[in-house]
Design a protein around this motif. Structure first.
Motif, mmCIF file in Angstrom:
data_model
loop_
_atom_site.group_PDB
_atom_site.id
_atom_site.type_symbol
_atom_site.label_atom_id
_atom_site.label_comp_id
_atom_site.label_asym_id
_atom_site.label_seq_id
_atom_site.Cartn_x
_atom_site.Cartn_y
_atom_site.Cartn_z
ATOM 1 N N THR A 184 -3.509 -4.669 -14.088
ATOM 2 C CA THR A 184 -4.013 -3.330 -14.372
ATOM 3 C C THR A 184 -3.272 -2.327 -13.497
ATOM 4 O O THR A 184 -2.912 -2.626 -12.356
ATOM 5 C CB THR A 184 -5.522 -3.220 -14.088
ATOM 6 N N THR A 185 -3.056 -1.141 -14.050
ATOM 7 C CA THR A 185 -2.414 -0.065 -13.310
ATOM 8 C C THR A 185 -3.358 1.119 -13.299
ATOM 9 O O THR A 185 -3.860 1.523 -14.350
ATOM 10 C CB THR A 185 -1.074 0.328 -13.951
ATOM 11 N N ALA B 102 -8.283 3.183 0.207
ATOM 12 C CA ALA B 102 -9.010 1.924 0.016
ATOM 13 C C ALA B 102 -8.069 0.744 -0.189
ATOM 14 O O ALA B 102 -8.426 -0.387 0.132
ATOM 15 C CB ALA B 102 -9.980 2.045 -1.162
ATOM 16 N N CYS B 103 -6.886 1.011 -0.733
ATOM 17 C CA CYS B 103 -5.956 -0.108 -0.963
ATOM 18 C C CYS B 103 -4.705 0.008 -0.101
ATOM 19 O O CYS B 103 -3.669 -0.571 -0.430
ATOM 20 C CB CYS B 103 -5.631 -0.261 -2.443
ATOM 21 N N ALA C 271 -0.963 2.346 -8.704
ATOM 22 C CA ALA C 271 -0.848 0.999 -8.161
ATOM 23 C C ALA C 271 -1.116 0.010 -9.277
ATOM 24 O O ALA C 271 -2.062 0.172 -10.054
ATOM 25 C CB ALA C 271 -1.842 0.789 -7.023
ATOM 26 N N ALA C 272 -0.267 -1.001 -9.360
ATOM 27 C CA ALA C 272 -0.466 -2.094 -10.307
ATOM 28 C C ALA C 272 -1.059 -3.250 -9.523
ATOM 29 O O ALA C 272 -0.551 -3.615 -8.462
ATOM 30 C CB ALA C 272 0.860 -2.501 -10.945
ATOM 31 N N ARG C 273 -2.129 -3.819 -10.071
ATOM 32 C CA ARG C 273 -2.821 -4.918 -9.399
ATOM 33 C C ARG C 273 -2.822 -6.154 -10.277
ATOM 34 O O ARG C 273 -2.971 -6.068 -11.491
ATOM 35 C CB ARG C 273 -4.270 -4.543 -9.116
ATOM 36 N N ASP D 178 -6.912 -8.719 -7.099
ATOM 37 C CA ASP D 178 -7.103 -7.805 -5.967
ATOM 38 C C ASP D 178 -5.796 -7.442 -5.272
ATOM 39 O O ASP D 178 -5.785 -6.617 -4.361
ATOM 40 C CB ASP D 178 -8.045 -8.431 -4.936
ATOM 41 N N ARG D 179 -4.702 -8.030 -5.682
ATOM 42 C CA ARG D 179 -3.418 -7.865 -4.998
ATOM 43 C C ARG D 179 -2.595 -6.742 -5.621
ATOM 44 O O ARG D 179 -2.411 -6.696 -6.841
ATOM 45 C CB ARG D 179 -2.660 -9.182 -5.107
#
Length: 173
Positions: free
Chosen positions: A2-3, A13-14, A63-65, A68-69
């Motif tokens: 997911t992006t 938060a990330c 951000a692409a995850r 959780d990474r």
């Protein structure tokens, strides 16, 4: 995968995952503005420093995850001058080495291009290390080469390298 577009609290938060991505990118040899001596604290600090620009609307970050990474990111930097509101700079397109070869770089590029168009931007520009894998991505994605500047920036090992400037006209959405 997911992006998501990050607001300032989302970026903070990330920040640990973004720092991991930045470290992997730099230690993998990509020239994204840092030397190989970049450490975790420096990477975290750099991302913390981006939160104010995101909050002010001068910077957009995705951000692409993978779970959780954080495995990828891309940004758009918007100028603050009245005569340049039609353009933005594509910045820090990064894909973790473990996630490469699956089209994530192109997907992030497309995400940024579509968001720019939706924001009324009609011209994007970027610079990238000449002859790098990133340069191949931009060229095959339809970006136009504007020229090369010799000895523009040091790569992670500290060697001065040329950079290639690219631009892309897009239709405002």
């Amino acid at each position: 995968m997911t992006t998501v577009r990050l607001d300032a609290p989302g970026l903070l938060a990330c920040v640990e995952g973004l720092a991991d991505l930045l470290l992997d990118t730099v230690h993998g040899g990509a020239s994204v503005g840092f030397l190989a001596s970049l450490d975790r604290a420096g990477a975290v600090d750099w991302w913390h420093g981006r939160a104010a620009g995101v909050a002010a609307g001068r910077l957009a970050v995705w951000a692409a995850r993978d779970g959780d990474r954080v495995v990828g990111s891309v940004g758009l930097a918007f100028p603050d001058k009245p005569n340049s509101r039609h353009r933005a700079e594509l910045v820090k397109l990064m894909v973790h080495r473990d996630a490469r070869g699956r089209g994530l770089g192109r997907a992030l590029l497309t995400t940024a291009e579509r968001a720019a168009a939706a924001a009324g931007v009609t011209l994007l520009h970027l610079d990238t290390e000449t002859d790098s894998p990133a340069e191949h991505l931009y060229r095959t994605a339809g970006w136009t080469r504007a020229g090369v500047i010799p000895d523009y920036a040091a790569d992670p090992a500290g060697t001065l390298r040329p950079t290639t400037l690219y631009y892309r006209r897009i239709a405002a959405g």
